[in-house]
Enzyme design. Structure first.
Site, PDB file in Angstrom:
ATOM      1  CE  LYS A  40      -3.908   2.027   2.579  1.00  9.26           C
ATOM      2  NZ  LYS A  40      -4.784   1.891   3.764  1.00  9.26           N
TER       3      LYS A  40
ATOM      4  CB  SER B 221      -8.224   3.604   2.670  1.00  9.69           C
ATOM      5  OG  SER B 221      -7.375   3.042   3.640  1.00  9.69           O
TER       6      SER B 221
ATOM      7  CB  SER C 248      -8.442   0.828   5.631  1.00 12.80           C
ATOM      8  OG  SER C 248      -9.179   2.001   5.403  1.00 12.80           O
TER       9      SER C 248
HETATM   10  N1  GLN Z   1     -13.291   4.245   5.961  1.00 14.31           N
HETATM   11  C1  GLN Z   1     -12.771   4.733   7.204  1.00 14.31           C
HETATM   12  C2  GLN Z   1     -12.338   6.162   7.046  1.00 14.31           C
HETATM   13  O1  GLN Z   1     -12.562   6.692   6.021  1.00 14.31           O
HETATM   14  C3  GLN Z   1     -11.616   3.874   7.656  1.00 14.31           C
HETATM   15  C4  GLN Z   1     -10.407   4.112   6.863  1.00 14.31           C
HETATM   16  C5  GLN Z   1      -9.220   3.330   7.335  1.00 14.31           C
HETATM   17  O2  GLN Z   1      -9.349   2.313   8.022  1.00 14.31           O
HETATM   18  N2  GLN Z   1      -8.042   3.824   6.992  1.00 14.31           N
HETATM   19  O3  GLN Z   1     -11.789   6.766   7.905  1.00 14.31           O
END
Ligand code: GLN
Length: 502
Positions: free
Chosen positions: A93, A168, A192
């Protein structure tokens, strides 16, 4: 073998193997047996990326020369002198700092930033001899649930290219499902790793907070962020966790695991008690997801596990508390992007103040700006008690609910995501709908617990994930339980993608 798929190596019986559909464990075995070279394996993945990534869009950067050079170094070593995972490729990532490799967090503000150092997880993988294929797309600064917040591209779900892969870590999940890497690293602040794993039909593990060092992980919300594996099976998740876990003097919040995850081999669930989280299986869930989840509960019972409903009343406030706490931490963490030290700087400014504001206005996308504004507001002197302090109190209640549940149950289960993968664009105009994608995963981060998503079945041709949550540092037991369920369910994890191969 599907037409157009790269095939390397010949088995001793002469038959070709499509190495890109294999688990990392199988890759390792083939390398050890000399049935495939590190160069052939790496080449096969690079060919596969060339064939399908125009459609899937999971990579932001493919380091072909670097990967082939690293593979050649492995091949030059006698097999007996290699460490176990040497020569196995991996995708990363783009939130993880890799020395000499552009790292953008999918943000314009970090475009062109080349870290002068490796994140701790990267040093560990480098030392273990893994081959870095490249950097994977994500929501900008890991803020999002669909990968649509990337400043550079929208990754597509390999099971249906009109749908999102989740986020994400959408690039990480999609690349594993599309056979563009045997496994990948992602990060999970509120879901995410698990949510994209669920939407793409792969395995995703968020370790206990502190199990893995965050040094070199570009911070979003430091009290919630954890790095973890996205893989094709639970054994690979355990192996990758063991490769990256450990206490690190460079991250004072890291502790490591109390025992290595090892190789999960549990075949039954006799004597284990599973709590079905009531708040996550009611109306919040799509009927198709609910059906798959119900069959999974039956499978757990067939394996000897006892499933009973449990209520955790405070988890319903998890999303609300998270959207104060995470933006508050983000507003502070993202203050460092000021045009002076990293990446983008505006070309036109009269003075320092204007340079800061123009750089940040140009460099950050809409969602990141929204979070910085929410966080700055929530932390401001007049509103701190009403918002931030209140959210922290809610976090404590959630922690207590989990503690109580774990006094009665070994593990807790729920669907990972209330829905299957949604259409690209569907939730972009409605941030609240997007935020609710993480309903079932966010409380786990707030309580610092380990959680895994494994493929549980399909609904309307799209993958559905099962989330299993364990007590702090229970990764070994959690992975063994997940392995037993996985073996029982036997869900297909390689997306067909036949229409885009060339
Ligand atoms: N979807 C959540 C957010 O937008 C979690 C994102 C994540 O785990 N990095 O914050």
């Amino acid at each position: 073998m599907t037409a157009g798929r790269a095939a390397t190596g010949e088995r001793s019986d002469g038959s070709a193997i499509d190495v890109t559909t294999l688990t990392a464990h199988r890759c390792r075995e083939l390398l050890a047996a000399g049935e495939v070279s590190a160069t052939e394996l790496t080449r096969a993945y690079l060919d596969r990326i060339a064939a399908v990534d125009e459609a899937v869009q999971s990579y932001l950067l493919v380091d072909e020369p670097g990967a082939l050079a690293a593979a050649a170094t492995v091949d030059a070593k006698p097999r007996a002198e290699r460490s176990p995972w040497e020569g196995v490729p991996i995708g990363l990532k783009d939130i993880l700092c890799v020395k000499g490799m552009e790292t953008t967090c999918a943000s314009r503000i970090l475009k062109g930033y080349v870290p002068p150092y490796d994140a701790t997880v990267i040093s560990k993988l480098r030392a273990a001899g893994l081959i870095f294929l490249g950097k994977l797309n994500m929501d900008e600064f890991a803020m999002g649930s669909s990968t649509e917040n990337s400043a550079f591209k929208t990754t597509r779900n390999p099971w249906d290219l009109d749908r999102v892969p989740g986020g994400s870590s959408g690039g990480s999940a999609a690349c594993v499902a599309a056979s563009e890497a045997p496994w990948a690293l992602g990060t999970d602040t509120g879901g995410s790793i698990r949510q994209p794993a669920s939407l793409c039909g792969v395995v995703g593990l968020k370790p206990t907070y502190g199990a893995v060092s965050r040094y070199g992980l570009i911070a979003f919300a430091s009290s919630l962020d954890q790095i973890g594996p996205l893989t094709r099976d639970v054994r690979d998740a355990a192996a990758l966790l063991d490769l990256i876990a450990g206490r690190d003097p460079r991250d004072s919040t890291s502790i490591g695991l109390s025992e290595p995850a090892g190789v999960p081999d549990r075949g039954d669930l006799e004597g284990l008690r599973f709590g079905v989280i009531k708040e996550f299986v009611g109306d919040a869930c799509d009927p198709g997801v609910r059906d798959v989840f119900d069959s999974t509960v039956d499978a757990i019972a067939l394996l000897g596990g006892v499933c009973e409903e449990v209520s955790l009343p405070s988890v319903e406030r998890g999303v609300a508390a998270y959207y104060i706490i995470a933006p508050s931490e983000a507003s502070s963490n993202l203050a460092r992007f000021d045009g002076v030290r990293y990446g983008h700087r505006t070309a036109h400014s009269q003075d320092l103040y204007e340079m800061y504001t123009r750089t940040r206005s140009q460099g950050f996308g809409t969602e990141v700006k929204r979070r910085i504004m929410i966080g700055t507001y929530a932390l401001s002197a007049g509103y701190y008690d009403a918002y931030y302090a209140q959210a922290q109190r809610t976090r404590t209640l959630i922690i207590q609910d989990f503690e109580q549940a774990f006094s009665r149950f070994d593990f807790l289960i729920s669907p990972t995501s209330p829905t299957v993968a949604f259409k690209i664009g569907e939730r972009m105009a409605d941030p609240l709908a997007m935020y609710l994608s993480d309903l079932c995963t966010i409380p786990v981060n707030l309580a610092a617990l380990p959680g895994i998503s494994i493929p549980a079945g399909m609904s309307g041709g799209l993958p559905v994930g099962l989330q299993i949550i364990g007590p702090h540092f229970s990764e070994r037991g959690l992975l063994n339980a997940a392995h037993a369920v996985e073996q029982k369910l036997q869900v297909e994890v390689v997306a067909p993608l036949a229409e885009v191969e060339r």
